[in-house]
Write a protein that holds these residues in place. Structure first.
Motif, PDB file in Angstrom:
ATOM      1  N   GLU A 267       8.609  22.358  19.846  1.00 41.36           N
ATOM      2  CA  GLU A 267      10.344  21.235  19.797  1.00 41.36           C
ATOM      3  C   GLU A 267      10.370  20.200  20.786  1.00 41.36           C
ATOM      4  N   ASP A 268      12.218  19.367  20.004  1.00 42.42           N
ATOM      5  CA  ASP A 268      11.987  18.635  21.586  1.00 42.42           C
ATOM      6  C   ASP A 268      13.181  17.898  21.199  1.00 42.42           C
ATOM      7  N   ILE A 269      14.315  17.809  22.114  1.00 39.86           N
ATOM      8  CA  ILE A 269      15.495  17.299  21.394  1.00 39.86           C
ATOM      9  C   ILE A 269      15.267  16.408  22.286  1.00 39.86           C
ATOM     10  N   LEU A 270      15.185  15.010  21.092  1.00 37.71           N
ATOM     11  CA  LEU A 270      15.444  13.591  22.149  1.00 37.71           C
ATOM     12  C   LEU A 270      16.744  13.147  21.073  1.00 37.71           C
ATOM     13  N   LYS A 271      17.278  11.422  22.100  1.00 31.60           N
ATOM     14  CA  LYS A 271      18.472  10.807  22.303  1.00 31.60           C
ATOM     15  C   LYS A 271      18.084   9.818  21.776  1.00 31.60           C
ATOM     16  N   VAL A 272      18.637   9.070  20.132  1.00 29.95           N
ATOM     17  CA  VAL A 272      18.332   7.819  19.317  1.00 29.95           C
ATOM     18  C   VAL A 272      19.924   7.287  19.791  1.00 29.95           C
ATOM     19  N   ASN A 273      19.876   5.867  20.853  1.00 28.84           N
ATOM     20  CA  ASN A 273      20.854   5.748  20.940  1.00 28.84           C
ATOM     21  C   ASN A 273      21.242   3.907  19.336  1.00 28.84           C
TER      22      ASN A 273
ATOM     23  N   PRO B  49      21.418  13.144  18.857  1.00 25.51           N
ATOM     24  CA  PRO B  49      20.449  14.154  19.333  1.00 25.51           C
ATOM     25  C   PRO B  49      19.646  13.952  17.942  1.00 25.51           C
ATOM     26  N   VAL B  50      18.402  14.491  18.420  1.00 25.29           N
ATOM     27  CA  VAL B  50      17.779  14.217  17.687  1.00 25.29           C
ATOM     28  C   VAL B  50      16.966  15.557  17.476  1.00 25.29           C
ATOM     29  N   VAL B  51      16.331  17.094  16.662  1.00 24.14           N
ATOM     30  CA  VAL B  51      15.592  17.791  16.966  1.00 24.14           C
ATOM     31  C   VAL B  51      14.683  17.158  16.701  1.00 24.14           C
ATOM     32  N   PHE B  52      13.439  17.594  17.543  1.00 24.35           N
ATOM     33  CA  PHE B  52      11.712  16.668  17.141  1.00 24.35           C
ATOM     34  C   PHE B  52      10.658  18.394  17.427  1.00 24.35           C
ATOM     35  N   GLU B  53       9.976  17.728  15.918  1.00 25.67           N
ATOM     36  CA  GLU B  53       8.475  18.473  16.586  1.00 25.67           C
ATOM     37  C   GLU B  53       7.690  18.252  15.569  1.00 25.67           C
ATOM     38  N   GLN B  54       6.419  17.539  16.715  1.00 25.46           N
ATOM     39  CA  GLN B  54       5.209  16.874  15.381  1.00 25.46           C
ATOM     40  C   GLN B  54       4.362  18.390  15.318  1.00 25.46           C
TER      41      GLN B  54
ATOM     42  N   ILE C 158      33.190  10.650   1.826  1.00 19.49           N
ATOM     43  CA  ILE C 158      31.885  10.315   1.858  1.00 19.49           C
ATOM     44  C   ILE C 158      32.114   9.379   2.935  1.00 19.49           C
ATOM     45  N   THR C 159      32.877   8.510   2.657  1.00 15.75           N
ATOM     46  CA  THR C 159      32.743   6.792   4.108  1.00 15.75           C
ATOM     47  C   THR C 159      34.027   7.718   5.105  1.00 15.75           C
ATOM     48  N   SER C 160      34.942   8.517   5.418  1.00 15.81           N
ATOM     49  CA  SER C 160      35.110   8.831   5.929  1.00 15.81           C
ATOM     50  C   SER C 160      34.658  10.012   7.105  1.00 15.81           C
ATOM     51  N   HIS C 161      33.974  10.448   6.042  1.00 19.52           N
ATOM     52  CA  HIS C 161      32.688  12.063   7.190  1.00 19.52           C
ATOM     53  C   HIS C 161      31.415  11.430   7.114  1.00 19.52           C
ATOM     54  N   LEU C 162      30.994  10.868   6.911  1.00 22.18           N
ATOM     55  CA  LEU C 162      29.709  10.893   6.713  1.00 22.18           C
ATOM     56  C   LEU C 162      29.421   9.788   8.028  1.00 22.18           C
ATOM     57  N   GLY C 163      29.349   9.423   9.728  1.00 24.07           N
ATOM     58  CA  GLY C 163      29.188   8.404  10.315  1.00 24.07           C
ATOM     59  C   GLY C 163      27.872   8.920  11.160  1.00 24.07           C
ATOM     60  N   TYR C 164      27.422   7.832  11.701  1.00 30.85           N
ATOM     61  CA  TYR C 164      26.408   7.489  13.188  1.00 30.85           C
ATOM     62  C   TYR C 164      26.671   8.333  14.297  1.00 30.85           C
ATOM     63  N   ASN C 165      28.418   8.913  14.016  1.00 30.13           N
ATOM     64  CA  ASN C 165      28.431   9.709  15.691  1.00 30.13           C
ATOM     65  C   ASN C 165      28.704  10.682  15.547  1.00 30.13           C
ATOM     66  N   ASN C 166      28.645  10.921  13.964  1.00 30.18           N
ATOM     67  CA  ASN C 166      28.748  12.758  13.782  1.00 30.18           C
ATOM     68  C   ASN C 166      27.994  13.726  13.104  1.00 30.18           C
ATOM     69  N   ALA C 167      26.646  12.684  13.665  1.00 30.10           N
ATOM     70  CA  ALA C 167      25.570  12.995  13.095  1.00 30.10           C
ATOM     71  C   ALA C 167      24.448  13.738  14.037  1.00 30.10           C
ATOM     72  N   ILE C 168      23.577  14.767  13.429  1.00 28.62           N
ATOM     73  CA  ILE C 168      22.185  15.023  14.096  1.00 28.62           C
ATOM     74  C   ILE C 168      21.580  15.398  13.357  1.00 28.62           C
ATOM     75  N   VAL C 169      20.667  15.107  13.877  1.00 30.65           N
ATOM     76  CA  VAL C 169      18.889  14.164  12.956  1.00 30.65           C
ATOM     77  C   VAL C 169      18.086  15.587  13.213  1.00 30.65           C
ATOM     78  N   VAL C 170      17.498  16.643  12.300  1.00 27.31           N
ATOM     79  CA  VAL C 170      16.714  17.117  12.382  1.00 27.31           C
ATOM     80  C   VAL C 170      14.841  16.914  11.867  1.00 27.31           C
ATOM     81  N   ILE C 171      14.361  16.271  12.149  1.00 27.36           N
ATOM     82  CA  ILE C 171      12.591  15.489  11.648  1.00 27.36           C
ATOM     83  C   ILE C 171      11.568  15.650  12.218  1.00 27.36           C
ATOM     84  N   GLY C 172      10.412  16.114  10.979  1.00 28.98           N
ATOM     85  CA  GLY C 172       8.967  16.719  11.861  1.00 28.98           C
ATOM     86  C   GLY C 172       7.949  16.359  11.058  1.00 28.98           C
TER      87      GLY C 172
END
Length: 405
Positions: free
Chosen positions: A3-9, A16-21, A178-192
């Motif tokens: 796994e790796d921790i990526l950063k996406v602007n 932060p993006v938790v990633f594993e290929q 939904i509109t007040s709690h789902l933002g790009y600035n409080n997201a952590i993404v896990v993808i693999g």
């Protein structure tokens, strides 16, 4: 690869993006985890739960049936759920269908099914579940324990609400949540899965760009009660459903995580071999099972356990739980118990990280709790070298776990 921790602007914010290929199987999975957006932030009990359910109702354009058909035709999994601290949107599919899945996710984020029909549907489902739980004595006891342990705080509310609170929740409440709690600035993404880092970063950037920036709330920390209350609810059953809890003065950031893991395992987390199971079931036959564990999150930390027994054995079982926990704190554990715990916790590691979802889950929890990459392996190494004196000193310092409700 590991796994790796990526950063996406995204709009100037590093996400932060938790990633594993992993190309062993042609599948890709992605979770968007929104911090500070779970049931702790309910203005009405069950609001986060219902809001997540609404996000599983498809888009306003296609409706729940039409959107579900698009997912099913391509074997795409897309759903949302809420826990205490976070709300999670999960997407999974074959590699060949992942682009289509991302497109459908984008449509969902841009056009949620904000209709009265969809809101009424999720409320009806929630009402049905709550009606079933009126005769689920485990749920009743667990909720009653939380009411006592965390009285007057959001932790005391059942995560899926009550019949009264669900009835009072409106479509506007869900949309506002939904509109007040789902933002790009409080997201952590896990993808693999079978996807490259560059591809993953582009998917994350394109998807999260659809979301607004929000004012991220922080519910704070909720200590468990030390009042040592006993509460009972009489019901038409031949079993006593006994749930118990106590404060555990231990934060998610404490460096002694490995010691807490071993202590909790020996006390009640290991099934057969644990103190609770051995004393309550094996030696006395008072219950089919008895468990206890230390629950440590950002928002709370406490001891939680449960057992079932005959009504005639209720008082004996309650006294025995208190006795077992008190003796655990006073005398600590034996070398034999420590050796058995080490053997299982370290030896079972391959089974805990053999799938992609398991590894990504471990990596996410590490990031969520501010831990470095590889922390989990370091934790196991510390468990392997743990000395009996260290463990017993830790256990004896936590007298608060004897303050049982």
């Amino acid at each position: 690869m590991g796994e790796d921790i990526l950063k996406v602007n995204v709009h100037g914010k590093e996400v932060p993006v938790v990633f594993e290929q992993n190309s062993y199987m042609p599948i890709v999975s992605m979770q968007i985890i929104f911090r500070n957006s779970g049931s702790l932030y309910d203005t009405k009990a069950g609001l986060a739960y219902l809001s997540a359910k609404l996000l599983s109702e498809g888009t306003k354009k296609d409706g729940s049936v039409g959107f579900a058909a698009k997912l099913e035709n391509s074997a795409i999994g897309l759903s949302a759920r809420a826990d205490h601290e976070t709300l999670i949107i999960e997407l999974s599919s074959l590699k060949s269908e992942f682009d289509k899945g991302v497109k459908l996710l984008s449509q969902l984020l841009s056009d949620p099914n904000y209709t009265k029909k969809a809101a009424d549907h999720v409320k009806m489902q929630a009402h049905g579940l709550l009606m079933q739980q009126k005769s689920d004595f485990d749920t009743i006891a667990a909720n009653k324990l939380k009411e006592r342990l965390f009285a007057g705080t959001p932790m005391s509310q059942p995560r899926n609400g009550t019949i009264e609170s669900v009835a009072a929740i409106t479509l506007e409440d869900m949309q506002s949540f939904i509109t007040s709690h789902l933002g790009y600035n409080n997201a952590i993404v896990v993808i693999g899965g079978d996807i490259t880092a560059d591809q993953a970063q582009k998917v994350v950037q394109d998807t999260l760009s659809l979301l607004p920036q929000i004012e991220e709330p922080n519910a704070g920390y909720f200590p468990a009660s030390s009042k040592q209350e006993v509460a009972a609810e009489v019901a038409d059953t031949q079993q006593a459903y006994i749930y118990f809890g106590a404060p555990f003065d231990f934060k998610y950031s404490d460096p002694d995580q490995h010691i807490a893991k071993v202590a909790g395992y020996i006390l009640g987390g290991s099934g057969f071999g644990s103190r609770l199971m051995e004393e309550i079931r094996v030696k006395r036959g008072l219950a089919y099972s008895a468990y206890g564990q230390f629950v440590t999150n950002r928002s709370s930390s406490y001891l939680s356990g449960y057992l079932q027994t005959k009504l005639a054995n209720e008082e004996e079982a309650k006294k025995l739980v208190s006795q077992i926990v008190a003796e655990f704190v006073q005398k600590g554990v034996s070398q034999q118990e420590l050796d058995a715990a080490k053997e299982f916790l370290v030896g079972s590691e391959p089974l805990q990280s053999e799938t992609l979802s398991q590894r990504l889950g471990i990596a996410f929890r590490g990031y969520y709790f501010d831990r470095p990459i590889g922390y989990h392996k370091g934790l196991l190494e510390k468990i392997g070298s743990l000395k009996l004196e260290e463990l017993n000193s830790f256990i004896k310092s936590h007298t608060e776990i004897t303050q049982l409700t």
